[in-house]
Design a protein around this motif. Structure first.
Motif, PDB file in Angstrom:
ATOM      1  N   GLU A   1       8.852   6.577 -41.332  1.00 34.74           N
ATOM      2  CA  GLU A   1       7.441   6.366 -41.973  1.00 34.74           C
ATOM      3  C   GLU A   1       6.308   7.265 -41.321  1.00 34.74           C
ATOM      4  O   GLU A   1       5.402   7.413 -41.926  1.00 34.74           O
ATOM      5  CB  GLU A   1       6.957   5.004 -41.902  1.00 34.74           C
ATOM      6  N   GLU A   2       6.397   7.526 -40.078  1.00 29.87           N
ATOM      7  CA  GLU A   2       5.407   8.142 -39.492  1.00 29.87           C
ATOM      8  C   GLU A   2       5.400   9.621 -39.629  1.00 29.87           C
ATOM      9  O   GLU A   2       4.375  10.407 -39.643  1.00 29.87           O
ATOM     10  CB  GLU A   2       5.360   8.102 -37.773  1.00 29.87           C
ATOM     11  N   ASP A   3       6.387  10.066 -40.185  1.00 33.41           N
ATOM     12  CA  ASP A   3       6.800  11.577 -40.190  1.00 33.41           C
ATOM     13  C   ASP A   3       7.727  11.841 -41.244  1.00 33.41           C
ATOM     14  O   ASP A   3       9.078  12.104 -41.308  1.00 33.41           O
ATOM     15  CB  ASP A   3       7.190  12.228 -38.746  1.00 33.41           C
ATOM     16  N   GLY A   4       7.576  11.488 -42.366  1.00 31.34           N
ATOM     17  CA  GLY A   4       8.360  11.603 -43.538  1.00 31.34           C
ATOM     18  C   GLY A   4       8.116  12.617 -44.307  1.00 31.34           C
ATOM     19  O   GLY A   4       6.939  12.579 -45.139  1.00 31.34           O
ATOM     20  N   TRP A   5       9.293  13.497 -44.442  1.00 29.05           N
ATOM     21  CA  TRP A   5       9.210  14.364 -45.805  1.00 29.05           C
ATOM     22  C   TRP A   5       9.888  14.286 -46.705  1.00 29.05           C
ATOM     23  O   TRP A   5      11.000  13.671 -46.847  1.00 29.05           O
ATOM     24  CB  TRP A   5       9.589  15.818 -45.043  1.00 29.05           C
ATOM     25  N   THR A   6       9.379  15.033 -47.977  1.00 32.57           N
ATOM     26  CA  THR A   6      10.359  14.870 -49.076  1.00 32.57           C
ATOM     27  C   THR A   6      10.269  16.201 -49.868  1.00 32.57           C
ATOM     28  O   THR A   6       9.241  16.974 -49.715  1.00 32.57           O
ATOM     29  CB  THR A   6       9.974  13.740 -50.234  1.00 32.57           C
ATOM     30  N   VAL A   7      11.023  16.479 -50.994  1.00 38.52           N
ATOM     31  CA  VAL A   7      10.973  17.583 -51.860  1.00 38.52           C
ATOM     32  C   VAL A   7      10.556  17.363 -52.884  1.00 38.52           C
ATOM     33  O   VAL A   7      11.181  16.402 -53.571  1.00 38.52           O
ATOM     34  CB  VAL A   7      12.405  18.767 -51.527  1.00 38.52           C
ATOM     35  N   PHE A   8       9.655  18.135 -53.597  1.00 36.75           N
ATOM     36  CA  PHE A   8       9.399  17.722 -54.915  1.00 36.75           C
ATOM     37  C   PHE A   8       9.073  19.174 -55.640  1.00 36.75           C
ATOM     38  O   PHE A   8       8.156  19.757 -55.243  1.00 36.75           O
ATOM     39  CB  PHE A   8       8.033  16.978 -55.174  1.00 36.75           C
TER      40      PHE A   8
ATOM     41  N   ASN B   1       4.961  16.264 -46.626  1.00 37.29           N
ATOM     42  CA  ASN B   1       4.899  15.058 -45.534  1.00 37.29           C
ATOM     43  C   ASN B   1       4.009  13.881 -46.424  1.00 37.29           C
ATOM     44  O   ASN B   1       2.927  13.820 -46.523  1.00 37.29           O
ATOM     45  CB  ASN B   1       4.005  15.647 -44.421  1.00 37.29           C
ATOM     46  N   ILE B   2       4.795  12.896 -46.678  1.00 40.78           N
ATOM     47  CA  ILE B   2       4.321  11.825 -47.607  1.00 40.78           C
ATOM     48  C   ILE B   2       4.027  10.536 -46.656  1.00 40.78           C
ATOM     49  O   ILE B   2       3.337   9.732 -47.189  1.00 40.78           O
ATOM     50  CB  ILE B   2       5.438  11.599 -48.677  1.00 40.78           C
ATOM     51  N   ALA B   3       4.108  10.972 -45.499  1.00 42.87           N
ATOM     52  CA  ALA B   3       3.759   9.775 -44.610  1.00 42.87           C
ATOM     53  C   ALA B   3       2.327   9.082 -44.838  1.00 42.87           C
ATOM     54  O   ALA B   3       2.060   8.009 -44.848  1.00 42.87           O
ATOM     55  CB  ALA B   3       3.907   9.916 -43.061  1.00 42.87           C
TER      56      ALA B   3
END
Length: 201
Positions: A107-114, A120-122
């Motif tokens: 949750e503090e360092d959450g990445w995703t690909v879009f 970094n969506i945190a």
């Protein structure tokens, strides 16, 4: 308005945009007032009979966000803080592998690909209208298909631009890049280089 129950009888009268809504009955019954039994599910009205929690599992539950966590608050935050991604001046065009994205899954360092970009969506977790839990489920993965399924009309890239940390590296280890370099050189020698640009038809 308290005595106005609509012509379909006994139904709840809606306020706001639905106050004067009518529909044409498919069974040939003419024009009727919209009530809780005739309203489409997309109108946000639950039907009183025949609908249970198990048959409506596809409908998202509304999540109460805390004060200061609306979409307008998010937009204000993106204007105030240009580095929500935490790059500290580094390039937003750095190539990032899907394996590296998978390492950032907290949750503090959450990445995703879009759509081929890595975010970094945190910082956004608490602002998501559907709740934090949905966002946590896409951390460390490509969320493009999931996003398009529920939010195809939303410009996600614009909303998350200040959270971009890089672009997805689609290069597959062991593939041969020399062919693509040769094609680039051929295009340059045929007049397709930067100095010889033209609009040929």
């Amino acid at each position: 308005m308290a005595g106005d129950e609509g012509s379909s009888g006994g139904g709840r009268v809606f306020g706001g945009l639905l106050a004067k809504a009518t529909f044409k009955s498919a069974d040939g019954g003419g024009v009727k007032r919209l009530d809780k039994d005739s309203a489409p599910a997309s109108a946000g009205t639950a039907r009183s009979s025949g609908t249970t929690e198990s048959t409506r599992s596809d409908v998202a539950k509304k999540v109460q966000l805390g004060a200061g966590y609306s979409q307008m608050d998010w937009m204000r935050l993106t204007k105030r803080d240009p580095d929500l991604a935490g790059l500290k001046g580094a390039s937003r065009k750095r190539k990032i592998s899907i394996e590296e994205v998978a390492l950032h899954k907290t949750e503090e360092d959450g990445w995703t690909v879009f759509k081929g970009k890595v975010y970094n969506i945190a910082p956004y977790l608490g602002f998501h209208p559907g709740g934090k839990r949905i966002m946590i489920s896409i951390i460390g993965k490509d969320c493009t298909a999931h996003f398009n399924k529920y939010h195809a009309w939303i410009n996600g890239a614009f909303m998350m631009e200040k959270c971009q940390v890089g672009v997805l590296d689609t290069h597959v280890q062991g593939s041969d890049d020399e062919d693509s370099e040769d094609e680039d050189e051929d295009a340059d020698s045929e007049g397709g280089g930067d100095g010889d640009f033209s609009f040929r038809t």
